[in-house]
Design a protein around this motif. Structure first.
Motif, mmCIF file in Angstrom:
data_model
loop_
_atom_site.group_PDB
_atom_site.id
_atom_site.type_symbol
_atom_site.label_atom_id
_atom_site.label_comp_id
_atom_site.label_asym_id
_atom_site.label_seq_id
_atom_site.Cartn_x
_atom_site.Cartn_y
_atom_site.Cartn_z
ATOM 1 N N GLU A 411 24.098 -28.107 -1.615
ATOM 2 C CA GLU A 411 25.452 -28.449 -2.027
ATOM 3 C C GLU A 411 25.930 -27.443 -3.055
ATOM 4 O OE1 GLU A 411 26.233 -32.455 -3.169
ATOM 5 O OE2 GLU A 411 24.742 -33.290 -1.774
ATOM 6 N N PRO A 412 27.176 -26.971 -2.927
ATOM 7 C CA PRO A 412 27.691 -26.042 -3.936
ATOM 8 C C PRO A 412 27.875 -26.734 -5.282
ATOM 9 C CG PRO A 412 29.406 -26.644 -2.367
ATOM 10 C CD PRO A 412 28.130 -27.219 -1.841
ATOM 11 N N VAL A 413 27.753 -25.984 -6.354
ATOM 12 C CA VAL A 413 27.938 -26.519 -7.699
ATOM 13 C C VAL A 413 29.427 -26.701 -7.961
ATOM 14 C CG1 VAL A 413 27.661 -25.998 -10.173
ATOM 15 C CG2 VAL A 413 25.802 -25.521 -8.569
ATOM 16 N N GLY A 414 29.797 -27.837 -8.525
ATOM 17 C CA GLY A 414 31.209 -28.142 -8.727
ATOM 18 C C GLY A 414 31.711 -27.948 -10.132
ATOM 19 N N SER A 415 30.855 -27.485 -11.048
ATOM 20 C CA SER A 415 31.261 -27.345 -12.448
ATOM 21 C C SER A 415 30.650 -26.097 -13.055
ATOM 22 C CB SER A 415 30.826 -28.578 -13.249
ATOM 23 O OG SER A 415 31.001 -28.381 -14.640
ATOM 24 N N HIS A 416 31.381 -25.482 -13.989
ATOM 25 C CA HIS A 416 30.849 -24.367 -14.760
ATOM 26 C C HIS A 416 30.016 -24.859 -15.939
ATOM 27 C CE1 HIS A 416 34.483 -22.687 -12.839
ATOM 28 N NE2 HIS A 416 33.910 -21.504 -12.937
ATOM 29 N N LEU A 417 30.178 -26.113 -16.326
ATOM 30 C CA LEU A 417 29.696 -26.578 -17.618
ATOM 31 C C LEU A 417 28.567 -27.598 -17.545
ATOM 32 C CD1 LEU A 417 33.199 -26.954 -19.298
ATOM 33 C CD2 LEU A 417 31.718 -24.955 -19.223
ATOM 34 N N ALA A 418 28.275 -28.114 -16.369
ATOM 35 C CA ALA A 418 27.200 -29.094 -16.226
ATOM 36 C C ALA A 418 26.765 -29.128 -14.770
ATOM 37 C CB ALA A 418 27.679 -30.485 -16.675
ATOM 38 N N LEU A 419 25.623 -29.767 -14.549
ATOM 39 C CA LEU A 419 25.097 -29.919 -13.199
ATOM 40 C C LEU A 419 25.086 -31.396 -12.818
ATOM 41 C CD1 LEU A 419 22.101 -27.416 -13.397
ATOM 42 C CD2 LEU A 419 24.287 -27.068 -12.224
ATOM 43 N N ALA A 420 25.039 -31.658 -11.522
ATOM 44 C CA ALA A 420 25.032 -33.039 -11.042
ATOM 45 C C ALA A 420 23.920 -33.825 -11.731
ATOM 46 C CB ALA A 420 24.841 -33.068 -9.524
ATOM 47 N N GLY A 421 24.266 -34.974 -12.263
ATOM 48 C CA GLY A 421 23.320 -35.799 -13.007
ATOM 49 C C GLY A 421 23.563 -35.757 -14.491
ATOM 50 N N GLN A 422 24.054 -34.627 -15.005
ATOM 51 C CA GLN A 422 24.333 -34.535 -16.435
ATOM 52 C C GLN A 422 25.625 -35.280 -16.761
ATOM 53 O OE1 GLN A 422 24.001 -30.133 -16.852
ATOM 54 N NE2 GLN A 422 22.298 -30.597 -18.232
ATOM 55 N N ALA A 423 25.681 -35.799 -17.987
ATOM 56 C CA ALA A 423 26.765 -36.707 -18.358
ATOM 57 C C ALA A 423 28.148 -36.081 -18.233
ATOM 58 C CB ALA A 423 26.541 -37.199 -19.789
ATOM 59 N N ALA A 424 28.278 -34.785 -18.485
ATOM 60 C CA ALA A 424 29.591 -34.140 -18.475
ATOM 61 C C ALA A 424 30.005 -33.648 -17.091
ATOM 62 C CB ALA A 424 29.598 -32.966 -19.458
ATOM 63 N N TYR A 425 29.158 -33.852 -16.081
ATOM 64 C CA TYR A 425 29.449 -33.269 -14.768
ATOM 65 C C TYR A 425 30.582 -33.983 -14.044
ATOM 66 C CZ TYR A 425 28.898 -31.453 -10.051
ATOM 67 O OH TYR A 425 29.133 -30.847 -8.844
ATOM 68 N N ALA A 426 31.439 -33.200 -13.426
ATOM 69 C CA ALA A 426 32.414 -33.663 -12.438
ATOM 70 C C ALA A 426 32.793 -32.445 -11.621
ATOM 71 C CB ALA A 426 33.638 -34.280 -13.102
ATOM 72 N N ASP A 427 33.093 -32.639 -10.369
ATOM 73 C CA ASP A 427 33.474 -31.530 -9.509
ATOM 74 C C ASP A 427 34.922 -31.140 -9.807
ATOM 75 O OD1 ASP A 427 34.076 -29.717 -7.508
ATOM 76 O OD2 ASP A 427 33.079 -30.858 -5.924
ATOM 77 N N GLY A 428 35.099 -30.010 -10.469
ATOM 78 C CA GLY A 428 36.436 -29.552 -10.838
ATOM 79 C C GLY A 428 36.989 -28.489 -9.927
ATOM 80 N N SER A 429 36.302 -28.213 -8.815
ATOM 81 C CA SER A 429 36.722 -27.120 -7.935
ATOM 82 C C SER A 429 38.073 -27.369 -7.282
ATOM 83 C CB SER A 429 35.672 -26.867 -6.856
ATOM 84 O OG SER A 429 35.490 -28.011 -6.032
ATOM 85 N N GLY A 430 38.541 -28.635 -7.273
ATOM 86 C CA GLY A 430 39.849 -28.936 -6.714
ATOM 87 C C GLY A 430 40.979 -28.236 -7.450
ATOM 88 N N ALA A 431 40.741 -27.823 -8.693
ATOM 89 C CA ALA A 431 41.758 -27.095 -9.451
ATOM 90 C C ALA A 431 42.042 -25.736 -8.842
ATOM 91 C CB ALA A 431 41.306 -26.927 -10.904
ATOM 92 N N LEU A 432 41.090 -25.212 -8.091
ATOM 93 C CA LEU A 432 41.257 -23.924 -7.424
ATOM 94 C C LEU A 432 41.692 -24.105 -5.981
ATOM 95 C CD1 LEU A 432 40.888 -20.836 -7.497
ATOM 96 C CD2 LEU A 432 38.491 -21.198 -6.888
ATOM 97 N N GLY A 433 41.139 -25.110 -5.325
ATOM 98 C CA GLY A 433 41.445 -25.359 -3.919
ATOM 99 C C GLY A 433 40.279 -25.008 -3.025
ATOM 100 N N GLU A 434 40.280 -25.577 -1.828
ATOM 101 C CA GLU A 434 39.195 -25.340 -0.884
ATOM 102 C C GLU A 434 39.319 -23.962 -0.244
ATOM 103 O OE1 GLU A 434 39.230 -28.443 1.954
ATOM 104 O OE2 GLU A 434 38.554 -29.983 0.550
ATOM 105 N N GLN A 435 38.265 -23.576 0.453
ATOM 106 C CA GLN A 435 38.270 -22.304 1.161
ATOM 107 C C GLN A 435 39.372 -22.311 2.211
ATOM 108 O OE1 GLN A 435 37.046 -21.769 4.546
ATOM 109 N NE2 GLN A 435 37.071 -19.535 4.515
#
Length: 756
Positions: A411-435
């Motif tokens: 699975e691609p990483v969705g955050s620059h600042l945390a990884l899945a499982g960490q408290a601050a994680y959320a997939d923010g890639s929608g701010a850029l848009g899909e391929q």
């Protein structure tokens, strides 16, 4: 580039640059009330967990590391991952990370720690474990906290410190109600206060600039962990840790840990020689170790490997015929080749037999690989071009190319600042848009880069034009470097130490219309492209046009859009080469050319990434438990230095915005966890929108371990617990006995102990 953390905190990250104005960012998906956007880690720790009662008392663990560290002081600039590992074993860590990468109190040192006041100033009260003492018998206390604060506050420049984040916010440290209490008062609110004092050094190290700068580089006379440093042997390239006799927690099961410096491309040989018990390895070595183990549980046959494994029956018959033929010269040559092949096969078989005592434990590192886009100047200074590059990428396909062959979650990483499982994680890639290739081309057109425009031919283009037309569309055209798909030793087309986390994948099948999606791997390799075709043949009626047909290079002012893609060339770089090739193909579909340059590992960061001599690059960042502190200097806007240069510290993309800086500043001073995590997620969404760096995938973590070694291996997001590591008692092993005994007889890592 990847840094291993000490306890919950990684080695320092750092600072950033220019981009166009603030963008409107859509709301994050999956962050509604009641949802936990952090989710679960993509892969848990794989460490062969076992109860302490099942583990022998004694034994030596020989653990491969990258270096004998230049310093034992983690707060110095040249500290490395081995420095961090030693600190975890021998010094107090007030907090550790659990399997989700979240911070948890370490009860061996802390009975409690909490914010007891916020007005007029933030006050944290630490209550220490009453048994916690340094190895010289002195109690751990306020004097040690105060000495570390003074050394790292940044106020005394005589201390050669690499970081002071958080310590510079402390106003005073004093003794609490008794010797076991430490009261820390902050001049400015600091949300990441749990990141401080891990590791904690004794006042003997932190007390003076001389002891800080020089005293702890090669020795630690006073420690306070389950182990202590016995010696550093630079001639043997190893560090020896032994049990700390004053340790008050659960006694260490191992008597000794030897951290041995072994290059990554030499570890398979060291494992087969029985001189290591635990080692992070690459995918090629993992394949060898896996093939040497017991039969697969699904009953399938293991793939043929080793010298001559790819020779068919016809090849063998032909070789025999030549060796026994009438042409004496050809026969002699073939006999010699067969003899060499037989020797290689015998060596391979011996190694495989020795490797049967190991298994591969795998997880995902607390680090992710990203595509960095240098926004300092050139085409990528235009945010629209950066966003076009980002929208051209099929991140899921890239993650699958690296992780799927290893059996890891792709699975691609969705955050620059945390990884899945960490408290601050959320997939923010929608701010850029899909391929979306069509949207990417529209962004390029808006920036003035249009397909089919007049292009001034350079010498390189003229040489290409003079070549065969049949080469059009080949990998050599897009500068991807074309990863090799074959090997000369029969080991699945890769060489030992050459691949740190992927197999070479086939090219795209090139079929289908231009729907904006990159074609996926068919799993059949390049040969499928040419099967049943002939030069100049017409396609059957109704066949869609080739995907490359409408992808003429884009140009502006007579210049084609070509981006310099810089990669390291040393051992273990095959993964990056493969990923870069795939990215080059994806960019070619929207008309962007890439010029891949491979450079020496030693100069990769210093002479290219840090100096800004690149357009595109691949490297990794750690994800820490304290992104407000540790990630800010990586993404904040660079500022002019006194000499007129731009101070970017570790923001190698040179892309940053004032709004991102403001969000980090708010997060660092926000003590409420939920509010702080929301600010971190907002900052991440704006980093996505600026398109300076594109997270791709979490790095694979492959570890070879003796099968009777427990509580060690691929730790994932978890901090190692050194006192629980050890070799299983024979009564706790499987019915086949101790596979660890296949190492050299009487070897320190055999798991034998006086108490078993």
């Amino acid at each position: 580039m990847s840094h291993d953390g000490v306890g919950p905190r990684a080695a320092p990250r750092s600072l950033a640059l220019l981009t166009a104005g603030i963008l409107a960012v859509p709301a994050l998906a999956g962050c509604g009330s009641g949802d936990d956007p952090a989710g679960e880690p993509l892969a848990g720790a794989d460490i062969a967990r076992a109860d302490r009662a099942k583990i022998s008392d004694g034994g030596t663990l020989r653990w491969a590391v990258d270096t004998v560290p230049p310093t034992l002081n983690t707060f110095q600039a040249d500290a490395d991952s081995t420095t961090s590992r030693i600190a975890q074993a021998v010094l107090p860590s007030l907090y550790r990370t659990d399997g989700n990468g979240r911070v948890v109190r370490n009860p061996d040192y802390l009975e409690s720690a909490e914010v007891v006041d916020t007005e007029p100033k933030q006050v944290v009260l630490y209550k220490l474990n009453q048994q916690a003492v340094w190895s010289d018998g002195r109690e751990i206390g306020a004097a040690d906290f105060a000495a570390q604060w003074r050394a790292l506050s940044g106020k005394d420049t005589a201390y050669w410190t690499a970081r002071n984040a958080g310590y510079d916010r402390i106003g005073k440290i004093e003794r609490g109600g008794n010797n076991l209490e430490v009261k820390v008062t902050f001049d400015r609110p600091y949300a990441d206060w749990k990141s401080l004092f891990t590791p904690l050094y004794p006042k003997e190290v932190m007390g003076t600039p001389d002891s800080f700068n020089d005293g702890a580089r090669k020795k630690l006379q006073v420690t306070a962990g389950p182990f202590t440093v016995r010696k550093i042997d630079t001639e043997e390239d190893e560090v020896t840790l032994t049990r700390n006799v004053r340790w008050w927690g659960d006694p260490a099961k191992l008597a000794t840990i030897v951290l041995r410096s072994v290059p990554r491309d030499k570890r398979l040989s060291a494992l087969s020689a029985g001189t290591l018990d635990l080692a992070e390895i690459d995918a090629t070595a993992a394949g060898r170790v896996g093939a040497a183990g017991p039969p697969r549980s699904d009953g399938g046959a293991a793939p043929l490997m080793g010298p001559g494994a790819d020779r068919s029956a016809a090849d063998a018959l032909r070789s025999w015929a030549v060796a026994n033929g009438s042409d004496e010269d050809a026969a002699d040559e073939e006999v010699t080749a067969r003899r060499k092949l037989r020797k290689k096969a015998e060596k391979y078989a011996r190694q495989q037999k020795a490797l049967a005592g190991y298994e591969v434990r795998k997880s995902l590192e607390p680090a992710y690989t990203q595509l960095a886009l240098n926004g300092a100047d050139g085409p990528l200074a235009d945010e629209r071009v950066r966003r076009a590059v980002a929208r051209a990428l099929d991140r899921e396909a890239l993650a699958e190319a690296v992780l799927k062959p290893l059996g890891l979650p792709a699975e691609p990483v969705g955050s620059h600042l945390a990884l899945a499982g960490q408290a601050a994680y959320a997939d923010g890639s929608g701010a850029l848009g899909e391929q979306d290739a069509k949207e990417a081309r529209a962004l390029l057109a808006d920036a003035g880069w249009v397909p089919g425009g007049p292009v001034e031919k350079g010498k390189k283009d003229e040489e290409k034009a003079a070549g065969s037309e049949s080469d059009e569309g080949s990998d050599s055209d897009n500068g991807s470097g074309g990863a090799s798909e074959g090997g000369d030793d029969g080991s699945s087309g890769t060489s030992e130490g050459g691949d740190d986390g992927t197999y070479i994948v086939g090219q795209d099948d090139g079929s289908g219309g231009d729907d904006g999606k990159a074609p996926r791997d068919s799993g059949t390799g390049t040969q499928q492209l040419h099967q049943g075709s002939a030069p100049g043949a017409y396609a059957p009626k109704g066949t869609p046009a080739p995907a490359r047909a409408g992808n003429a290079p884009v140009a502006k002012n007579g210049k084609a859009l070509t981006l310099r893609f810089v990669l390291p060339s040393g051992p273990g770089s095959d993964t990056l080469t493969t990923v870069a090739g795939r990215i080059s193909e994806m960019l070619e579909r929207i008309g962007i050319r890439t010029d891949v340059s491979k450079v020496d590992d030693d100069s990769y960061f210093k002479d290219h990434i840090a100096s800004g001599e690149y357009d595109l690059a691949l490297y990794s960042w750690p994800a820490t438990a304290f992104p407000a502190t540790d990630a800010r200097p990586v993404y904040s806007k660079p500022v002019p230095a006194a000499d007129g240069s731009l101070n970017v510290e570790q923001n190698w993309t040179r892309v940053g915005t004032d709004q991102v800086d403001q969000l980090f500043d708010q997060a660092i001073g926000t003590l409420d966890d939920a509010e702080r995590h929301a600010l971190i997620r907002k900052a991440d969404s704006r980093i996505w929108a600026a398109a300076g760096s594109i997270p791709l995938f979490q790095r694979p973590q492959l570890t070879a371990a003796r099968t009777n070694l427990a509580n060690a291996g691929a730790f994932g997001l978890r901090t190692p617990v050194f006192e629980d590591m050890g070799f299983l008692k024979k009564s706790a092993q499987g019915p086949s006995g101790s596979p660890g005994d296949t190492g050299s007889p009487g070897s320190p890592g055999s798991g034998a102990s006086a108490g078993d």
